[in-house]
Design a protein around this motif. Sequence first.
Motif, PDB file in Angstrom:
ATOM      1  N   SER A 174       2.280   1.421   9.936  1.00  0.00           N
ATOM      2  CA  SER A 174       2.707   0.427   8.962  1.00  0.00           C
ATOM      3  C   SER A 174       2.592   1.006   7.564  1.00  0.00           C
ATOM      4  O   SER A 174       1.502   1.228   7.074  1.00  0.00           O
ATOM      5  N   TYR A 175       3.744   1.266   6.976  1.00  0.00           N
ATOM      6  CA  TYR A 175       3.771   1.740   5.600  1.00  0.00           C
ATOM      7  C   TYR A 175       4.452   0.691   4.738  1.00  0.00           C
ATOM      8  O   TYR A 175       5.489   0.156   5.122  1.00  0.00           O
ATOM      9  N   PRO A 176       3.879   0.406   3.569  1.00  0.00           N
ATOM     10  CA  PRO A 176       4.559  -0.529   2.679  1.00  0.00           C
ATOM     11  C   PRO A 176       5.859   0.100   2.195  1.00  0.00           C
ATOM     12  O   PRO A 176       5.912   1.311   1.962  1.00  0.00           O
ATOM     13  N   PRO A 177       6.916  -0.686   2.061  1.00  0.00           N
ATOM     14  CA  PRO A 177       8.163  -0.143   1.533  1.00  0.00           C
ATOM     15  C   PRO A 177       8.000   0.244   0.068  1.00  0.00           C
ATOM     16  O   PRO A 177       7.069  -0.209  -0.603  1.00  0.00           O
ATOM     17  N   ARG A 178       8.907   1.096  -0.421  1.00  0.00           N
ATOM     18  CA  ARG A 178       8.952   1.505  -1.833  1.00  0.00           C
ATOM     19  C   ARG A 178       7.732   2.293  -2.282  1.00  0.00           C
ATOM     20  O   ARG A 178       7.400   2.293  -3.462  1.00  0.00           O
ATOM     21  N   GLU A 182       5.021  -9.081   2.980  1.00  0.00           N
ATOM     22  CA  GLU A 182       5.400  -7.716   3.345  1.00  0.00           C
ATOM     23  C   GLU A 182       4.170  -6.943   3.854  1.00  0.00           C
ATOM     24  O   GLU A 182       4.192  -6.341   4.925  1.00  0.00           O
ATOM     25  N   HIS A 183       3.099  -6.960   3.094  1.00  0.00           N
ATOM     26  CA  HIS A 183       1.880  -6.239   3.479  1.00  0.00           C
ATOM     27  C   HIS A 183       1.284  -6.795   4.760  1.00  0.00           C
ATOM     28  O   HIS A 183       0.784  -6.059   5.595  1.00  0.00           O
ATOM     29  N   ARG A 184       1.325  -8.107   4.889  1.00  0.00           N
ATOM     30  CA  ARG A 184       0.689  -8.718   6.052  1.00  0.00           C
ATOM     31  C   ARG A 184       1.535  -8.521   7.306  1.00  0.00           C
ATOM     32  O   ARG A 184       1.037  -8.069   8.329  1.00  0.00           O
ATOM     33  N   ALA A 185       2.837  -8.841   7.210  1.00  0.00           N
ATOM     34  CA  ALA A 185       3.687  -8.834   8.399  1.00  0.00           C
ATOM     35  C   ALA A 185       3.868  -7.420   8.953  1.00  0.00           C
ATOM     36  O   ALA A 185       4.036  -7.243  10.149  1.00  0.00           O
TER      37      ALA A 185
END
Lengths: 318, 244
Positions: A91-95, B78-81
Motif C-alpha cells: 500500500s503506497y499513497p498516491p502522488r 485514501e490512506h485508510r482504504a
Amino acid sequence: MSQEEQPFVDARGVTVRYGDLTAVDGAGLCAARGQVVGLIGPNGAGKTSLLECIEGIRTPAAGVIRVGGFDPAADRTRMTRIAGVQLQQLSYPPRATVEEMCRVFASFYPDPADHGVLLERFGLAGERRKQAVKLSGGQQQRLSLVLALLNDPQVVFLDELTNGLDPAARRLVWDELRRRNDDGLTVVLTSHHMEEVEYLCDRVNVLVAGRIAASGTPAELIRDHAGQTARLVLDGRGGDRELRAALTGLGDGVEVRPAGGRLLVDVRPDRRGDVDKALSAADCTPRELPPSLEDVYLNLTGQAAAPAADEAENAHVS
Amino acid sequence: MFPSVLAFESKRMLRNFPPMFFGLAFPVLVLVIFGGIYGNEPDDLWGGLGTVDVSVPAYIGLVLAVAGLMSFPLGMVEHRARGFLRRLRATPARPAAFLSAQLVVNIVIVVLGVGLLLATGFVAFGLHAPKHPWAFAGIALLSGAAMFGLGLLIASVARTEQAALAIANLVYFPMIFLTGATVPLELMPDGMRRISEALPLTYAIDALQWAWLDTGDSIGVALAVLGGTVAVCAAGAAWLFRWE
C-alpha cells in the motif's frame, strides 16, 4: 531478559477469530536470533493472521508473543524499532515518489539506514523520482523490502517476499537477505515457493487450518513427511502407449500420468520391484526426482495424489 | 517525525490537481470573470452595494468547501482504504500524524486561497475593507470548522475511496451552487431557497457577508447553525470514525 534462553521471536498459543471463524487456533512460531524461519501452508490457513499478530498489527484473542523481549501489543514503539515488516498487501499513497516514501519512513526511526544504499542494492536507484504507485509490481515489491529494512532491523517479517518478482530479481532478494542474515538478521517469512523456502530457511513451520501441522528443518520435514512415494520421470516416453499400458496394468500403488513428451510415474515402495521390471523390459531408464519440501507441503495439507497421502499416514505412525 | 510527515503530505498536495485548482485558482477566476463584467459600482440588485463587495465573502465559501468537503476527507480515506494506515501500525509512527499533517496542509490551502481572493479583490476590483474585520475572521474560522467537520463525517461514513468521492460530490456541488457561494440567493425561486436553507454553507456565507458589509441582518441564527454543525459532526465522527 537473556536472548539465549528465549527465542528472539517467540509466539505461543496464538488464536485469531473473525466472528465465528477461528483463523489461527493456538499456533506458535519461534525463531532464534539469526535464524531464517519459514511459514508455509495453503491460502486461508492463517499464515498472514499469525504473522500480523507477531508484527503487532493485529491483536490476538489469545496467545503470548515476544519479539526481542518486547510484547508487540504493549510495547509497540520499542518493538517496531527493531522489526521490519513487509505486508502481503502493498500500500503506497498516491502522488508520493520513491524518494519521499523512503524519507518519511526514515523519519520514524532514531537512527535509520541510508536509503540511497538500500535503493541501489535492490535495483531501484533509477526510480527515486518516480511515484511509488506507478512502479511495476516487482519494483513495488522491492520497494517494500527497502522500507522494511530502513530501520536496520534485528528481525524482519516478510509476507510472500518474492511475490511478483522475476527469477533474476528473486535471486537478488535472496542474496541480499542471506547476506544480512550472515550479519545476524533474524528472518521470518511466508512463501508459496517451496524451493525458495528450502533454499532460505533454517526451520519451517507448516500451518494447516490454523494449527502448526509440523515444524523442523527442511531436511527433517522431508525425512518425516515427504512420504515414501518415488516420483519417476520417463523422458521421451509420453507417446509410448505400450509402456504406459504396462505400467497402468500394474494397478494399485502405481500412478501414471503423461506430461507432454514425458511420462510421470508415482510408485508406492511395495510396488517398486514390479515397476522396475516393467521399465527394464521396455529398456527404459527412469529419472528419479528427489523428495522435496513440495512433497511435504502436499502431504501435510492433504492436497496430494491419493497414494502419496496414504504414505503420509504411514510416516506419521512410524 | 512530524516535520517530515508534513513535508511528505505537502508534496503530495502540490501534485493533487483538484484541490489546488478549485481551492486556489477557481475562486479567483470566478471573481475575475464576474468582477470584470459587473465591477464594484453600487448596484440596485444588492441594495446599493457593489457586486465585488458582495461576491468576495461568498467566494470564500468556495475555498472552504473544496478543502473541507473534498480534499480533507478524500485524503484521509485514501490512506485508510489503501491500507497505508495499517502499514504504519508496523512502525513507530502514529497514523494520527499523517491525518494531522493533511489537516494542516488543507488549512494552508484555505489561508492561501482566501488570501489570493482578497488580494485580487483589493488590487484589481477596488474591494472595500470589511466593516467588522475581527468578526469576519472569527466567522471564517467557525465556517471552516463546520466544513472540515462535515468532511470528517464524510471520512467516517465512507468505507471506500469511491464511496467517499461520491458522497463528497453529492455534498460539495449543492453547497457551492445553492448557498450563494456562486449563484446569488437573490436570484433563486422559493423552492430552491428552501433547499439552500438546509445547507450550512448558506449560513456561513450569510454571516461572512454581514461581517464584511454590515448589512444589518441578525447573524444569531447563522452562528447557531454553524456551531451546531461543528458539534454534530464532531460527535458523529467520534462515534463513527475508524482507523481501519
